[in-house]
Write an enzyme that holds these catalytic residues in place. Sequence first.
Site, mmCIF file in Angstrom:
data_model
loop_
_atom_site.group_PDB
_atom_site.id
_atom_site.type_symbol
_atom_site.label_atom_id
_atom_site.label_comp_id
_atom_site.label_asym_id
_atom_site.label_seq_id
_atom_site.Cartn_x
_atom_site.Cartn_y
_atom_site.Cartn_z
ATOM 1 N N SER A 62 4.236 -5.665 7.236
ATOM 2 C CA SER A 62 3.011 -5.693 8.128
ATOM 3 C C SER A 62 2.764 -7.163 7.342
ATOM 4 O O SER A 62 2.469 -7.229 6.208
ATOM 5 C CB SER A 62 2.489 -4.360 7.928
ATOM 6 O OG SER A 62 1.927 -4.073 6.962
ATOM 7 N N THR A 169 6.851 -1.153 7.973
ATOM 8 C CA THR A 169 5.668 -0.664 9.278
ATOM 9 C C THR A 169 4.986 0.334 8.271
ATOM 10 O O THR A 169 5.249 0.790 7.644
ATOM 11 C CB THR A 169 6.065 0.076 10.382
ATOM 12 O OG1 THR A 169 7.128 -0.807 11.000
ATOM 13 C CG2 THR A 169 4.928 -0.199 11.096
ATOM 14 N N THR A 187 3.023 -3.505 12.127
ATOM 15 C CA THR A 187 4.249 -3.834 11.639
ATOM 16 C C THR A 187 4.947 -5.560 12.219
ATOM 17 O O THR A 187 4.327 -5.996 12.409
ATOM 18 C CB THR A 187 5.034 -2.946 12.417
ATOM 19 O OG1 THR A 187 6.582 -3.228 12.340
ATOM 20 C CG2 THR A 187 5.353 -3.661 13.814
ATOM 21 N N ARG A 197 10.593 -10.103 20.957
ATOM 22 C CA ARG A 197 10.738 -8.427 20.491
ATOM 23 C C ARG A 197 9.420 -8.206 20.811
ATOM 24 O O ARG A 197 8.886 -7.770 19.282
ATOM 25 C CB ARG A 197 11.990 -8.573 19.322
ATOM 26 C CG ARG A 197 11.720 -7.175 19.605
ATOM 27 C CD ARG A 197 11.658 -6.782 18.692
ATOM 28 N NE ARG A 197 12.118 -4.833 18.452
ATOM 29 C CZ ARG A 197 11.040 -4.188 17.138
ATOM 30 N NH1 ARG A 197 10.639 -4.597 16.520
ATOM 31 N NH2 ARG A 197 11.505 -2.876 17.164
ATOM 32 N N THR A 220 7.087 5.260 11.985
ATOM 33 C CA THR A 220 7.663 3.624 11.237
ATOM 34 C C THR A 220 9.081 4.252 12.063
ATOM 35 O O THR A 220 9.625 4.888 11.720
ATOM 36 C CB THR A 220 7.221 3.841 10.331
ATOM 37 O OG1 THR A 220 8.343 3.131 9.087
ATOM 38 C CG2 THR A 220 7.805 5.560 9.154
ATOM 39 N N GLY A 221 10.299 3.322 11.555
ATOM 40 C CA GLY A 221 11.941 3.390 12.276
ATOM 41 C C GLY A 221 11.994 2.322 13.241
ATOM 42 O O GLY A 221 11.095 1.349 13.539
#
Length: 300
Positions: A62, A169, A187, A197, A220-221
């Site tokens: 980030s 993130t 992020t 995207r 996050t992920g």
Amino acid sequence: MKPKLIVHGGAWSIPNKMIDPHLLGVEQAIREIYPLLEDGMSALDAVERAVNILEEDPTYDSGRGAFLNAKGEIELDAMIMNGADLNMGAVASLQNLLYPISVARMVMEKTEHTFLVGKGAQEFARAMGFVELDPRELLTERELEFWHKVRNDPTFETRDVFRPQPKGTCGAVAMDENGNLAVATSTGGSPRKLPGRMGDSPIPGAGTWADNHSAACSVTGWGEAIMRVVLAKHASDLSTTIGAMEACRSSLHMLKTRVDGDAGLIMIDRHGNYGFAHNTDRMAFAYWDPDKGLVSRIEA
Ligand code: GLY
């Protein structure tokens, strides 16, 4: 009411040699911001300031240190939300800015909108006086090397990063002395992503959610899976019946079984209870415990 603060710096297979910097960053955010919360800072200010600290840290995905997209550029997403009035601000595909979360806050407070993307978000940030940096100031050698490794690899998929590759993130969740909840997530998304995207982080309810009536949650992920199940809102709603910790665990189970997702969550529920869970190997996070003080962990 005793304030609460929890932050994360990403959920993935953080290698042993990267554990220390991951923990130092999240610890620093708690050390710097928790005393301010104790002195009466609002939850909203606290989550913005905590995420600013993580955005500055090149360890995480980030602000500085973010992944490069397929064109070798950094595009940043962020969202902030106030649980007291459900007000929110989000930005996506911002470039050359160190503090996307602060731009998101300006969207919330200085416009009649909630979400700005791409060129419009960039122009707005400029008009608000945010300084645009030379792209090299956000770039790390680590991400440049990684980009060269994967840019032409036909076997590489962006979700691979939630396995044993760098990613992280950042997010923060706070409850202030008045019992108000707030959340912020920032992020660089996933590496070699297509330009334009956008992940789950700036999508209300997907990667970020705060409601004083339920909970505040930062996720996050792997964003493509997280947004399909609107994970942060799902987990927050669930907390009203089963509490923060169980809501985080149960939501991850739902994410895995429904869409084969990999993620981590941090949460504070409306009663001030912490929740955290991940189904990745590790997640870097830290919080202020009323009895133990600063707690930092790499695994839940
Ligand atoms: N969770 C961050 C992203 O997928 O963009």
